[in-house]
Design a protein around this motif. Structure first.
Motif, PDB file in Angstrom:
ATOM      1  N   GLY A 173       0.814  -1.210   0.000  1.00  0.00           N
ATOM      2  CA  GLY A 173       0.000   0.000   0.000  1.00  0.00           C
ATOM      3  C   GLY A 173       0.844   1.255   0.000  1.00  0.00           C
ATOM      4  N   GLY A 174       0.165   2.370   0.257  1.00  0.00           N
ATOM      5  CA  GLY A 174       0.838   3.665   0.238  1.00  0.00           C
ATOM      6  C   GLY A 174       1.955   3.768   1.262  1.00  0.00           C
ATOM      7  N   PHE A 175       2.741   4.796   1.100  1.00  0.00           N
ATOM      8  CA  PHE A 175       3.857   5.083   2.005  1.00  0.00           C
ATOM      9  C   PHE A 175       4.910   3.976   1.994  1.00  0.00           C
ATOM     10  N   HIS A 176       5.108   3.364   0.810  1.00  0.00           N
ATOM     11  CA  HIS A 176       6.096   2.280   0.739  1.00  0.00           C
ATOM     12  C   HIS A 176       7.513   2.789   0.994  1.00  0.00           C
ATOM     13  N   LEU A 177       7.813   4.030   0.619  1.00  0.00           N
ATOM     14  CA  LEU A 177       9.160   4.562   0.869  1.00  0.00           C
ATOM     15  C   LEU A 177       9.392   4.774   2.366  1.00  0.00           C
ATOM     16  N   THR A 178       8.360   5.233   3.053  1.00  0.00           N
ATOM     17  CA  THR A 178       8.457   5.392   4.503  1.00  0.00           C
ATOM     18  C   THR A 178       8.680   4.038   5.158  1.00  0.00           C
ATOM     19  N   ARG A 179       7.971   3.029   4.664  1.00  0.00           N
ATOM     20  CA  ARG A 179       8.120   1.682   5.214  1.00  0.00           C
ATOM     21  C   ARG A 179       9.536   1.155   4.970  1.00  0.00           C
ATOM     22  N   MET A 180      10.064   1.404   3.774  1.00  0.00           N
ATOM     23  CA  MET A 180      11.439   0.970   3.474  1.00  0.00           C
ATOM     24  C   MET A 180      12.426   1.668   4.412  1.00  0.00           C
ATOM     25  N   ASN A 181      12.203   2.946   4.649  1.00  0.00           N
ATOM     26  CA  ASN A 181      13.072   3.693   5.555  1.00  0.00           C
ATOM     27  C   ASN A 181      13.031   3.084   6.958  1.00  0.00           C
ATOM     28  N   ARG A 182      11.838   2.684   7.390  1.00  0.00           N
ATOM     29  CA  ARG A 182      11.713   2.082   8.729  1.00  0.00           C
ATOM     30  C   ARG A 182      12.449   0.750   8.809  1.00  0.00           C
ATOM     31  N   VAL A 183      12.395  -0.026   7.744  1.00  0.00           N
ATOM     32  CA  VAL A 183      13.132  -1.303   7.731  1.00  0.00           C
ATOM     33  C   VAL A 183      14.629  -1.027   7.834  1.00  0.00           C
ATOM     34  N   LEU A 184      15.107  -0.056   7.071  1.00  0.00           N
ATOM     35  CA  LEU A 184      16.530   0.298   7.126  1.00  0.00           C
ATOM     36  C   LEU A 184      16.904   0.834   8.514  1.00  0.00           C
ATOM     37  N   ARG A 185      16.033   1.637   9.093  1.00  0.00           N
ATOM     38  CA  ARG A 185      16.285   2.169  10.443  1.00  0.00           C
ATOM     39  C   ARG A 185      16.357   1.024  11.445  1.00  0.00           C
ATOM     40  N   SER A 186      15.450   0.061  11.328  1.00  0.00           N
ATOM     41  CA  SER A 186      15.465  -1.084  12.241  1.00  0.00           C
ATOM     42  C   SER A 186      16.776  -1.848  12.123  1.00  0.00           C
ATOM     43  N   PHE A 187      17.223  -2.051  10.887  1.00  0.00           N
ATOM     44  CA  PHE A 187      18.499  -2.746  10.685  1.00  0.00           C
ATOM     45  C   PHE A 187      19.636  -1.951  11.323  1.00  0.00           C
TER      46      PHE A 187
END
Length: 163
Positions: free
Chosen positions: A74-88
């Motif tokens: 869904g929407g905000f996929h770039l924000t979600r990708m950023n959160r995955v990178l932040r978690s890593f």
């Protein structure tokens, strides 16, 4: 089969661990992460009160299947990708996930020197390309002037005028 070196053995172990982690992550994604004991309590807190660091514009090339995966959510996929990178990043900084390299935000003197050399070489290359383009344009202008002079001479000869 020849014996593995320590580095090769470590890489194989890391690869196996990565495969296991990815399998577990897939299961978590399938069954839901909320309330999972696999997610540290601090991360749950982080979702409630996210930090708002300054954003940096970046051009990034990603694998098609990775982009399709995040867009499908869904929407905000770039924000979600950023959160995955932040978690890593946070797992590495917290020592939850470790790797062979040290995480550092300041480049070493060697890395800084290498980066500066690349930048200088890129500037020299651009300067060389600009000079070559200017020379090409100048030679084109000289050829045109010579052709014009030749054509004027031919015209004058046809009209019977001295060139």
């Amino acid at each position: 089969m020849p014996a593995l070196t320590k580095a090769e053995r470590d890489r194989a172990i890391a690869y196996h661990d990565l495969a296991c982690t990815m399998r577990d992550l897939e299961a978590d994604l399938r069954w839901g992460l909320n309330g999972s004991l696999r997610i540290p309590r601090d991360w749950q807190e982080m979702l409630r009160e996210p930090a708002l660091p300054r954003k940096v514009k970046l051009t990034l090339r990603l694998d098609e299947d990775v982009v399709a995966f995040f867009r499908a959510m869904g929407g905000f996929h770039l924000t979600r990708m950023n959160r995955v990178l932040r978690s890593f990043m946070l797992t590495r900084l917290a020592g939850v996930a470790t790797g062979p390299e040290m995480v550092g935000y300041r480049p070493t003197a060697e890395e800084e020197e290498r980066s500066l050399r690349r930048e200088v070489l890129a500037l020299v290359e651009r300067e060389h390309e600009a000079r070559a383009a200017a020379e090409h344009q100048a030679s084109d202008a000289e050829k045109r002037r010579a052709r014009i002079a030749y054509l004027k001479g031919v015209k004058a000869a046809k009209e019977g005028k001295p060139g």
